[in-house]
Design an enzyme around this catalytic site. Structure first.
Site, PDB file in Angstrom:
ATOM      1  N   CYS A  34     -19.824  29.518 -35.612  1.00 39.34           N
ATOM      2  CA  CYS A  34     -19.443  30.927 -35.501  1.00 39.34           C
ATOM      3  C   CYS A  34     -20.388  31.667 -34.545  1.00 39.34           C
ATOM      4  O   CYS A  34     -21.385  31.119 -34.079  1.00 39.34           O
ATOM      5  CB  CYS A  34     -19.481  31.590 -36.881  1.00 39.34           C
ATOM      6  N   CYS A  36     -23.971  31.762 -35.670  1.00 38.03           N
ATOM      7  CA  CYS A  36     -24.622  30.460 -35.510  1.00 38.03           C
ATOM      8  C   CYS A  36     -25.057  30.264 -34.052  1.00 38.03           C
ATOM      9  O   CYS A  36     -26.166  29.794 -33.790  1.00 38.03           O
ATOM     10  CB  CYS A  36     -23.690  29.334 -35.938  1.00 38.03           C
TER      11      CYS A  36
END
Length: 78
Positions: free
Chosen positions: A11, A14
């Site tokens: 994501c 991340c």
């Protein structure tokens, strides 16, 4: 050399965490090996219940949300 793992499905948070680690290591002059762990089973086995997770030298130091930049520097220099 520090071993760093970023746990998460890929994501935006991340990816941002990964970039924060790379930038902090470069600014501090710390050599790292950075591994992205995206497998859900591996993430859960590492004890990460909220992503992104961050481990430095095998120790889980952060879970959920973006890490604090000051703490990130501390983890990389410890």
């Amino acid at each position: 050399m520090k071993s760093v793992k970023v746990y998460g499905p890929g994501c935006k948070r991340c990816e941002t965490t990964e970039n924060m680690v790379r930038d902090a290591a470069a600014k501090l002059g710390v050599e790292i090996t950075l591994e992205k762990v995206t497998d859900a089973k591996s993430i859960a086995m590492a004890g990460v219940m909220s992503t992104p997770g961050l481990a430095v030298d095998g120790k889980l130091v952060h879970v959920g949300g973006l890490p604090d930049p000051a703490k990130l520097k501390q983890w990389l220099t410890a």
